[in-house]
Design an enzyme around this catalytic site. Sequence first.
Site, short mmCIF file in Angstrom:
data_model
loop_
_atom_site.label_atom_id
_atom_site.label_comp_id
_atom_site.label_asym_id
_atom_site.label_seq_id
_atom_site.Cartn_x
_atom_site.Cartn_y
_atom_site.Cartn_z
N SER A 102 -1.12 3.06 -9.83
CA SER A 102 -2.06 2.05 -9.33
C SER A 102 -3.07 2.54 -8.30
O SER A 102 -3.93 1.77 -7.87
CB SER A 102 -1.30 0.85 -8.76
OG SER A 102 -0.84 0.03 -9.81
N LYS A 105 -6.69 1.90 -8.98
CA LYS A 105 -7.43 0.71 -8.52
C LYS A 105 -8.41 1.05 -7.40
O LYS A 105 -9.36 0.29 -7.15
CB LYS A 105 -6.44 -0.37 -8.05
CG LYS A 105 -5.58 -0.95 -9.16
CD LYS A 105 -4.67 -2.05 -8.62
CE LYS A 105 -3.83 -2.71 -9.73
NZ LYS A 105 -2.77 -1.84 -10.24
N SER A 284 -1.62 -5.18 -5.74
CA SER A 284 -1.71 -4.30 -6.91
C SER A 284 -1.73 -5.12 -8.21
O SER A 284 -0.94 -4.89 -9.13
CB SER A 284 -0.54 -3.30 -6.92
OG SER A 284 -0.89 -2.14 -7.61
#
Length: 449
Positions: A102, A105, A284
Site C-alpha cells: 500500500s 498509495k 489505507s
Amino acid sequence: MAVGVAVLLLVAVVVAAAALLTRGDSSESLTVEPAPAPATAAPAVVPVAESADTPTADGLAAVLAPVLADPNLGRFTARVADALTGEQIWAQGAAVPMQPASTNKVLTSAAALLTLDRDARLTTRVLAGEQPGVVVLVGGGDQTLSAAPRDEDTWYRDAARIVDLADQVRRSGITVKAVQVDTSLYSGPTLAPGWDPLDIDGGDIAPMESVMLDGGRTQPVSVESRRSKMPALDAGRALAVALRVDPANVTVSSSAAPGAEGKEIASVQSPPLIERLRDMMSFSDNVMAESIGREVAAKLKQPQSFDGATRAVLSTLGGADIDISGARLFDSSGLSVDDRLTAKTLDEVINAAAGDAQPHLRPLVELLPIAGGSGTLSNRYLDTDEGRAAAGYLRAKTGSLTGTNSLAGIVTDESGRVLTFALLSNDAGPSGRTALDAFAATLRSCGCT
C-alpha cells in the site's frame, strides 16, 4: 526556506489559586489576598532548524547495522535522504523493483495533488429514463455514497446519501416503477491483475464500478465488514427501496443507458478530494485509491480503468521529475501482488513533498499517518523504548501483503534534522513488520554525524 515539517510544542501550565483566610474575633473581617493573574498558554508550531546537523552516510550505516541484520527483513531495500537538500544519505538496493503493497498509495495521492483541485467533488446523478416510470442512476465515481438513514453515521465523513437522491426524485413528480444503473464511466475489468477475489469477502476491496455504497461495504460502519460482489446493483436496489420500488426492477448496464442525456432530476456530491485523500491514506482504503486513480486518468484524458489510472499516475510523476524507472503498476492501491516500485521512486515522492520543489505536494506530508497516533500507525511504535521514542516524530504510509511490509515517510532525527525514507521488505519473516518498525525508529534516535 522552511522544510514542510514542523514540531508542535504545546506548553502546559498548571494554574494554582490560593486564598488566605484570617479568622479573628467577631469584630474582625475576613481578608482575601488578590488572585494571581490568569495563566496563559502559548502553543506554537516551531519549524525545525535548518542548521541542524545532517547525518553522514558512515554514521547512519553504523547505527543501522544491528537492525539491518535482522533476518525477518527478508529481501530488503531502502533509501534515506535529507528533506532540506533532497540529497540521498544512505541506500541499499534503492533501484531494485520490489513489491510495494500500500505504499503505492503515496504515488496515487501525489498524482492527485499535482493534477486535481483539492476541493474537487464527484457527482452522482439520477436522470429521467426514456420509458415512463424509469429512472437512471448514473455513477460518477463517488464511492462514499451511503445508504444509511439520515440519523445514522456513515463510514465516510460528510457522505452523500441515497435518501437525498430519493427525496429529489419524489419532488420531480415521477412515479417510479424501475431503476436502471449506468456504470459506463469506468471501463475495463472490475478486478485488477494480481488481486485475490477472496479479498472481497475479506473486506479489502470491491469490484470497481462507478457507483457503490460506503466503498462497497455490506455493513457500512463496521471495520470488519466484507465488501459487495455487486456494488452497483446494490446501489440501484437501495435507491429502489428508498423509492418503494420492487428491487427486482433494477438493472445494471456498463454502457450508457438509453436516454443518458435525459433530464436530470436528482444529484448529490461527494466530499472534497482532500478529505477523500485523507481517508485513503489514513486507513489505507483500496477502493478509494482506485477511484482517485481514475480521477487522475480522467484529468489526463485517459480511460477510467486500471490501465488508464496507472499510466496517468506514472506519467504525472515522471513529469514532476520523479524517477519512475523500474515502476510496474497494475492498480492504484498496491493490492496487486504484481506491482513493483523502487525505494528510490517512493522516497523521491516523499522528499518532493517535504521540500520546496513541488509546492502542490506539500499536503501529502500532513496526510501521512503518525507513529503511535493516527491511521494505520496508531497502534504501532508503542511496544518498545525505541518505538516510543519515535512516536509522534515519524509519519509514514504503511504497506502490508503476505510476506511484504513497507513504509515511506518522514522522521525528525535526534539532532532535529528531517529525513525522508522508503523501506521495502519482501519475503519477510514472521516478525517482519516489527523489524521494519525497528529500522525506522532507529532513524529517529540517530544524530549520526
